[in-house]
Design an enzyme around this catalytic site. Sequence first.
Site, PDB file in Angstrom:
ATOM      1  N   HIS A  18     -60.698  14.801 -33.460  1.00  0.00           N
ATOM      2  CA  HIS A  18     -60.744  15.205 -34.860  1.00  0.00           C
ATOM      3  C   HIS A  18     -61.162  16.661 -35.039  1.00  0.00           C
ATOM      4  CE1 HIS A  18     -61.136  10.678 -35.890  1.00  0.00           C
ATOM      5  NE2 HIS A  18     -59.880  11.050 -35.744  1.00  0.00           N
ATOM      6  N   HIS A  41     -49.778   6.913 -34.892  1.00  0.00           N
ATOM      7  CA  HIS A  41     -50.618   5.728 -34.654  1.00  0.00           C
ATOM      8  C   HIS A  41     -51.843   5.853 -35.564  1.00  0.00           C
ATOM      9  CE1 HIS A  41     -48.256   6.268 -30.949  1.00  0.00           C
ATOM     10  NE2 HIS A  41     -48.375   4.972 -30.747  1.00  0.00           N
ATOM     11  N   SER A 109     -58.163   9.869 -38.565  1.00  0.00           N
ATOM     12  CA  SER A 109     -57.244  11.001 -38.681  1.00  0.00           C
ATOM     13  C   SER A 109     -56.446  11.030 -39.982  1.00  0.00           C
ATOM     14  CB  SER A 109     -56.305  11.039 -37.471  1.00  0.00           C
ATOM     15  OG  SER A 109     -55.632   9.817 -37.299  1.00  0.00           O
ATOM     16  N   GLU A 127     -48.177   2.746 -39.067  1.00  0.00           N
ATOM     17  CA  GLU A 127     -49.074   1.689 -38.596  1.00  0.00           C
ATOM     18  C   GLU A 127     -48.325   0.364 -38.659  1.00  0.00           C
ATOM     19  OE1 GLU A 127     -51.425  -0.427 -36.860  1.00  0.00           O
ATOM     20  OE2 GLU A 127     -52.133   1.645 -37.074  1.00  0.00           O
ATOM     21  N   ASP A 152     -42.572   1.706 -35.962  1.00  0.00           N
ATOM     22  CA  ASP A 152     -42.959   1.993 -34.585  1.00  0.00           C
ATOM     23  C   ASP A 152     -43.054   3.501 -34.388  1.00  0.00           C
ATOM     24  OD1 ASP A 152     -43.044   1.186 -31.561  1.00  0.00           O
ATOM     25  OD2 ASP A 152     -41.493   2.729 -31.731  1.00  0.00           O
ATOM     26  N   ASP A 173     -51.272   9.435 -30.880  1.00  0.00           N
ATOM     27  CA  ASP A 173     -52.553   8.914 -30.388  1.00  0.00           C
ATOM     28  C   ASP A 173     -52.417   7.419 -30.109  1.00  0.00           C
ATOM     29  OD1 ASP A 173     -55.212   8.330 -29.915  1.00  0.00           O
ATOM     30  OD2 ASP A 173     -55.751   8.316 -32.037  1.00  0.00           O
TER      31      ASP A 173
END
Length: 290
Positions: A18, A41, A109, A127, A152, A173
């Site tokens: 971060h 992600h 994030s 997500e 995805d 991530d």
Amino acid sequence: MNYRHSFHAGNFADVVKHVVLARILAYLGQKDAPFRVLDTHAGAGLYDLQGEDARRTGEWEAGIGAVLRAEFSPAVRELLAPWRALVAEFNPPGAGTDDAHPLGRYPGSPLIAQALTRPQDRLLFCETEPGVRRALEEAVGRDARAKVLPMDAWQALGAHLPPKERRGLVLIDPPFEQPGEFHRMAEGLENAHKRFATGIYALWYPIKDVRAVDAFRRELERAHIPKTLNIQFDIRSVRQADTLSGCGMVVVNPPFTLADELRTVLSALAPVLASDGVGRVRLSWLIPER
């Protein structure tokens, strides 16, 4: 394995990720032209540090908790300021500075990106897990700039790049809960870069299986993507097999100020976050600018 970031929110790896994210967003915001953030992600967005999951591991106490209690030079405080101010917004005044005022919540994030962007910027958060996605939608709120997608990650890189703004940051991530995640990330970066070569890419990875990390770096080197910076942050000097000993980030097309900023701020964070009180930071170019 079903990864749940609520156990790990605010730990040393979140801090590193971060801080890098906040510095990149600060740079992008210096120009008036809009940009887009794609978080592949995204996670839940906001985490309860006093909830059962976080209390069970207590990882945040050696992460964001240690940072809030530490003393830093003025230069380091300035570099940390945007991220630390955002953490403070989600907690009562003075939270995290001592045991009497515990930290309650930690922004992930998506909320960092949301806070450090402007009205003209746009945000895409991916997500796939339904429960986590609902939590993310609630955390993001009714922000017309932001979309939460049940997509995805690797499909999103093909579907949403290049952005119409032609400026932007792609944060990758993965949870690293399945075999082959390093290869998918390298392959995803190479394909995305072909579509959006001028974008900034930030890829987080764990340092646990050293052979897998080395293979990942070699795969990135073979891709010959110019301006690929590797950041390695170790929290212990001696690595143990199958134990998380650090984390890394690969940044493609980093802002010209980023490497020097990270040498300053991560070197100051290393002894604070390290389990042995020392830690180590290394920045190197996998592929320099042509």
